[in-house]
Design an enzyme around this catalytic site. Structure first.
Site, short mmCIF file in Angstrom:
data_model
loop_
_atom_site.label_atom_id
_atom_site.label_comp_id
_atom_site.label_asym_id
_atom_site.label_seq_id
_atom_site.Cartn_x
_atom_site.Cartn_y
_atom_site.Cartn_z
N LYS A 13 0.83 -1.21 0.00
CA LYS A 13 0.00 0.00 0.00
C LYS A 13 0.87 1.27 0.00
CE LYS A 13 -2.23 -1.10 3.79
NZ LYS A 13 -1.75 -2.44 4.14
N ARG A 88 -9.52 0.66 8.66
CA ARG A 88 -9.00 -0.67 8.99
C ARG A 88 -10.06 -1.56 9.62
NH1 ARG A 88 -3.52 0.02 8.56
NH2 ARG A 88 -2.27 -1.36 9.82
N ARG A 127 11.78 -6.47 4.84
CA ARG A 127 11.57 -5.02 4.67
C ARG A 127 12.43 -4.22 5.65
NH1 ARG A 127 5.56 -2.79 3.98
NH2 ARG A 127 5.29 -2.85 6.22
N ARG A 162 11.29 -2.44 11.44
CA ARG A 162 10.32 -1.88 12.38
C ARG A 162 10.08 -2.82 13.55
NH1 ARG A 162 5.45 -0.21 8.52
NH2 ARG A 162 4.37 -1.47 10.06
N ARG A 173 -0.45 -9.22 13.23
CA ARG A 173 -0.95 -8.25 12.25
C ARG A 173 -1.75 -8.93 11.15
NH1 ARG A 173 4.38 -5.60 10.58
NH2 ARG A 173 3.20 -4.50 8.99
#
Ligand code: ADP
Ligand code: ZN
Length: 215
Positions: A13, A88, A127, A162, A173
């Site tokens: 996204k 969300r 990532r 992160r 998540r």
């Protein structure tokens, strides 16, 4: 354009949103970026959000709506906005409908970025994100690495993993996404503005989205 990007964590996204801002000057609004900024700044909002975020859980709807109600009325939204990571939950989507009606704004499209689960898992664990709040460039240790010593190629700040990108937090998540966010696909399907987009390449997703808006 005024659009919502839906999709699991790691669906791309953020990357797609950044590419779309270059298309017509619409602003990217990422609730995740806003919240991470608040946590780093140590603001009241940040203090309230921190625990939820580190566990990979959703921040309460009321906090998110407070942020978005203010954000959507800022002058830079006049050209359009790309919502990345919001709404969300069904209550957030319902509140957004009310807010947009109040502001007399209409959404052009809700793009659902579809990516297979194994691709998502691989993307999330590889990532890296630039730690400079004003940059936040996204890297991938396999496909788009930062410098050999782990620095952002744009600004030189460390590109870091992160706190919510540990395997435990990622699992939470993805579960949260399936339970709370995936139902939005049905919600916007009924509204009639949903488009499913294959998100294996972000350039391809952007083409499909801008093509659908032009029509
Ligand atoms: P992801 O890659 O998981 O989509 P984001 O950067 O969008 O990550 O969000 C990071 C975290 O911020 C989420 O796990 C959640 O705790 C919080 N968050 C972001 N947007 C929302 C939202 N709209 N509602 C509730 N929590 C949110
Ligand atoms: Zn950077």
């Amino acid at each position: 354009m005024r659009i919502i990007l839906l999709g699991a964590p790691g669906a791309g996204k953020g990357t797609v949103a950044k590419l779309l801002t270059a298309y017509d000057g619409s602003v990217q609004i990422s609730t995740g970026d806003i919240l991470r900024g608040a946590v780093k700044a140590g603001s009241e909002l940040g203090k309230k959000a921190k625990g939820y975020m580190e566990r990979g859980e959703l921040v309460p709807d009321s906090l998110i709506m407070e942020i978005m109600e203010a954000r959507l009325q800022e002058p830079d939204c006049a050209k359009g906005f790309i919502l990345d990571g919001f709404p969300r939950t069904i209550p957030q989507a319902e509140d957004l409908e009310k807010l947009l009606a109040k502001l007399k704004l209409k959404l052009d499209l809700v793009a659902n970025l579809e990516v297979p689960r194994d691709v998502i898992l691989d993307r999330l664990t590889t990532r890296r994100t630039c730690s400079n709040q004003d940059c936040q460039e996204i890297y991938n240790i396999k496909s788009k690495p930062p410098s050999p010593d782990g620095k952002c190629l744009k600004c030189g700040s460390p590109a870091i993993q992160r706190a919510d990108e540990t395997v435990e937090a990622i699992t939470v998540r993805l579960e949260t996404y399936n339970q709370k966010t995936a139902p939005l696909i049905g919600f916007y399907g009924k509204v009639g503005i949903l488009k499913n987009v294959s998100s294996l390449s972000s350039e391809q997703s952007v083409k499909e989205i801008t093509g659908a808006i032009k029509k």
